[in-house]
Design a protein around this motif. Structure first.
Motif, PDB file in Angstrom:
ATOM      1  N   GLY A  81       0.897  -1.169  -0.107  1.00  0.00           N
ATOM      2  CA  GLY A  81       0.011   0.019   0.104  1.00  0.00           C
ATOM      3  C   GLY A  81       0.757   1.367  -0.063  1.00  0.00           C
ATOM      4  O   GLY A  81       0.428   2.471   0.354  1.00  0.00           O
ATOM      5  N   THR A  82       2.184   1.225  -0.381  1.00  0.00           N
ATOM      6  CA  THR A  82       2.878   2.253  -0.448  1.00  0.00           C
ATOM      7  C   THR A  82       3.071   2.724  -1.834  1.00  0.00           C
ATOM      8  O   THR A  82       2.974   2.027  -2.738  1.00  0.00           O
ATOM      9  N   LYS A  83       3.782   4.307  -1.825  1.00  0.00           N
ATOM     10  CA  LYS A  83       4.091   4.540  -3.138  1.00  0.00           C
ATOM     11  C   LYS A  83       5.511   5.163  -3.190  1.00  0.00           C
ATOM     12  O   LYS A  83       6.085   5.318  -1.916  1.00  0.00           O
ATOM     13  N   PRO A  84       6.207   5.010  -4.217  1.00  0.00           N
ATOM     14  CA  PRO A  84       7.821   5.589  -4.115  1.00  0.00           C
ATOM     15  C   PRO A  84       7.793   7.082  -3.750  1.00  0.00           C
ATOM     16  O   PRO A  84       6.936   7.793  -4.172  1.00  0.00           O
ATOM     17  N   VAL A  85       8.556   7.265  -3.160  1.00  0.00           N
ATOM     18  CA  VAL A  85       8.957   8.718  -2.736  1.00  0.00           C
ATOM     19  C   VAL A  85      10.334   9.311  -2.909  1.00  0.00           C
ATOM     20  O   VAL A  85      11.319   8.319  -3.139  1.00  0.00           O
ATOM     21  N   ALA A  86      10.425  10.348  -3.821  1.00  0.00           N
ATOM     22  CA  ALA A  86      11.568  10.884  -4.247  1.00  0.00           C
ATOM     23  C   ALA A  86      12.551  11.002  -3.054  1.00  0.00           C
ATOM     24  O   ALA A  86      12.208  11.356  -2.136  1.00  0.00           O
ATOM     25  N   GLY A 120       6.503   5.652   0.970  1.00  0.00           N
ATOM     26  CA  GLY A 120       5.404   6.208   1.952  1.00  0.00           C
ATOM     27  C   GLY A 120       3.966   5.865   1.693  1.00  0.00           C
ATOM     28  O   GLY A 120       3.660   5.328   0.579  1.00  0.00           O
ATOM     29  N   ASN A 121       3.027   6.131   2.601  1.00  0.00           N
ATOM     30  CA  ASN A 121       1.725   5.886   2.499  1.00  0.00           C
ATOM     31  C   ASN A 121       0.747   7.092   2.587  1.00  0.00           C
ATOM     32  O   ASN A 121      -0.386   6.745   3.058  1.00  0.00           O
ATOM     33  N   GLY A 122       1.373   8.245   2.933  1.00  0.00           N
ATOM     34  CA  GLY A 122       0.732   9.324   3.166  1.00  0.00           C
ATOM     35  C   GLY A 122       0.442   9.723   4.809  1.00  0.00           C
ATOM     36  O   GLY A 122       0.268  10.877   5.085  1.00  0.00           O
ATOM     37  N   LYS A 123       0.740   8.604   5.504  1.00  0.00           N
ATOM     38  CA  LYS A 123       0.782   8.774   6.839  1.00  0.00           C
ATOM     39  C   LYS A 123       2.263   8.591   7.430  1.00  0.00           C
ATOM     40  O   LYS A 123       2.564   9.067   8.508  1.00  0.00           O
ATOM     41  N   ALA A 124       2.929   8.021   6.738  1.00  0.00           N
ATOM     42  CA  ALA A 124       4.294   7.527   7.186  1.00  0.00           C
ATOM     43  C   ALA A 124       5.450   7.568   6.011  1.00  0.00           C
ATOM     44  O   ALA A 124       4.870   7.214   4.967  1.00  0.00           O
ATOM     45  N   PHE A 125       6.428   7.994   6.305  1.00  0.00           N
ATOM     46  CA  PHE A 125       7.584   7.766   5.325  1.00  0.00           C
ATOM     47  C   PHE A 125       8.543   6.751   5.798  1.00  0.00           C
ATOM     48  O   PHE A 125       8.528   6.496   7.114  1.00  0.00           O
ATOM     49  N   TYR A 126       9.116   5.893   5.039  1.00  0.00           N
ATOM     50  CA  TYR A 126       9.991   4.631   5.222  1.00  0.00           C
ATOM     51  C   TYR A 126      11.361   5.022   4.553  1.00  0.00           C
ATOM     52  O   TYR A 126      11.330   5.332   3.394  1.00  0.00           O
ATOM     53  N   GLN A 127      12.325   5.127   5.339  1.00  0.00           N
ATOM     54  CA  GLN A 127      13.649   5.145   4.588  1.00  0.00           C
ATOM     55  C   GLN A 127      14.196   3.678   4.898  1.00  0.00           C
ATOM     56  O   GLN A 127      14.622   3.357   6.043  1.00  0.00           O
TER      57      GLN A 127
END
Length: 484
Positions: A391-396, A407-414
């Protein structure tokens, strides 16, 4: 599979459609600039659902598993490594084809238990399955009425088994575990005489006669193909994906002369995909159609084979990769380490793709036990870290060095992809690009929030010994950032 094996998989940076947006890239020498967004709202909905689940299982299985050889391709009279014939019949193609097709009379996978596969795949975190209902050799792993070259025919010992309609049993077992279900189907069929006509012995993978010169014969092949696909769309429960292989079967108008393997297609091999797709979606509303490498409205997502793009792709895509070295069963397989498979999944998801991982059953109907072990290890990682995947999308910037960003709009993941034996240091600097104004930082798998301090370089995170010990057991380390 394998239709592009002889080619280097080059991924080229593309033209820019707008600042920061990639217009196109190439995989397997395929140009994605002409990707067509589906018009059907149900198809778009299913495509979005498919993009959220990220991780699927592909299975190549047929009579070829009895010899432990490459699927179908040894029948193909081409001078390519994967087409090489071996064994006592290798010297004469006609004898070889007869012996190969005679494997139908000994195919008896008595250990076939798709429930075990489905349970193992579910525990691994997989969410969809694509199963080979028919490969290029034409042997059907389903109860087709169009040919007797099938697992349910009386000539096949397994036909007496109550679970002999293998594709149906696979689909049911996985559907019971809430998987999306996909039917792999080969458009070319090297068994039926309306594709490889005995009067015109084949020279290569293509139809052995000119469809333009013999339109009635070609129409029979088109009807044969249509009828088999309709069987799969009507008699096998809910199907979510029609995954079509054999990209040389395509209209001449879609042949791209700048692409080397497409230049070798001698004939127009149009099977009327519009008619097939319309029929299939009448029976299966919202069906995803994946006409591999035939760019246009019937390739709802693209499928790089045994390769991963070098960078983010803005269109729906899926890397189909083998867990071992081979698509089909071989007695001694060289399975990739679980760490490598987990990091491959992370890499693909950060670039906007899905991973379709292939495992090949053997002639007895079982996987190598090592395959189950790998799935268990992948599942253990996803049990802890799956929120950074599903349920995530890639984040630049998507991928940067050993880092992956989602990320999923609520959290970012590195997510950090450590090398073998690389320890987690006492401090880690997270990229400033995805850090909320007042960020709480956690290491997934470790219960307590981490102390962090903003600097010009990014967010410097302090990792206590207990957190480092937790991370040492993981194939990839996921840092979760949320607003306080």
């Amino acid at each position: 599979m394998h239709n592009l094996r002889s080619l280097p998989f080059s991924w080229l940076l593309a033209l820019l459609l707008a600042p920061g947006t990639l217009l196109a890239q190439q995989h397997s020498e395929q140009n994605h600039a002409h990707y067509v967004v589906p018009k059907d709202s149900l198809v778009r909905q299913k495509l979005a659902q498919w993009q959220d689940i990220k991780f699927g299982l592909l299975m190549h299985w047929g009579t070829y598993s009895e010899w432990g050889i490459v699927e179908s391709w040894s029948l193909c009279p081409e001078d390519e490594g994967w087409c090489e014939r071996r064994g006592p019949y290798a010297a004469n193609w006609y004898d070889y084809k007869k012996a190969y097709e005679n494997l139908q009379t000994t195919f008896n996978p008595v250990k076939f238990n798709p429930d075990r596969w489905a349970t193992a795949a579910k525990n691994a975190g997989m969410k969809y399955v694509v199963f080979t209902t028919k490969h290029h050799d034409g042997f059907c792993m389903f109860d087709t009425k169009q040919t007797d070259y099938k697992v349910t025919d009386a000539k096949t010992p397994f036909s007496k088994n109550p679970r002999s309609n293998i594709a149906n049993e696979v689909f049911k077992s996985f559907r019971d575990q809430n998987f999306m279900v996909g039917a792999y189907f080969s458009k070319p069929d090297w068994h039926t005489t309306t594709y490889w006509d005995p009067y015109f012995p084949p020279k290569d993978r293509n139809v052995s006669y000119s469809p333009k010169k013999y339109p009635e014969r070609w129409q029979k092949f088109k009807d044969f193909t249509y009828n088999q696909i309709e069987e799969l769309m009507t008699n096998y429960g809910k199907v979510d994906i029609l995954w079509l292989d054999g990209g040389w079967v395509r209209p001449a108008s879609t042949i791209d002369s700048t692409i080397s393997w497409q230049r070798t297609i001698p004939y127009d091999q149009d099977i009327d995909m519009a008619r097939i797709a319309q029929m299939a979606r009448r029976h299966q509303p919202g069906l995803l159609v994946v006409d591999r490498t035939v760019t246009g409205e019937f390739e709802n997502y693209v499928t790089p084979e045994q390769s991963i793009p070098e960078t983010y792709l803005p269109i729906p895509w899926e890397s189909c990769l083998t867990m071992g070295d081979s698509w089909s069963y071989i007695p001694k397989e060289n399975f990739k380490p679980a760490r490598k498979l987990v990091q491959t999944l992370v890499d693909i998801v950060a670039k906007n793709g899905n991973l379709l991982l292939n495992i090949a059953p053997g002639p007895d109907g079982e996987w190598h036990e090592e395959a189950y072990q790998r799935l268990q290890e992948i599942g253990a990682w996803l049990q802890v870290n799956g929120e950074s995947i599903y349920g995530t999308k890639p984040v630049a910037p998507y991928r940067q060095g050993q880092w992956a960003f989602t990320g999923n709009g609520k959290a970012f993941y590195q997510t950090y992809l450590p090398k073998d034996g690389e320890p987690l240091p006492a401090t880690v600097t997270l990229s400033a690009g995805t850090i909320p104004a007042k960020a709480e930082v956690r290491l997934l798998g470790y219960a307590k929030p981490l102390k962090a301090q903003k600097t010009a370089a990014g967010l410097v995170v302090n990792l206590p010994e207990a957190a480092r010990q937790t991370a040492s057991k993981q194939a990839a380390w996921v840092f979760k950032l949320t607003s306080r």
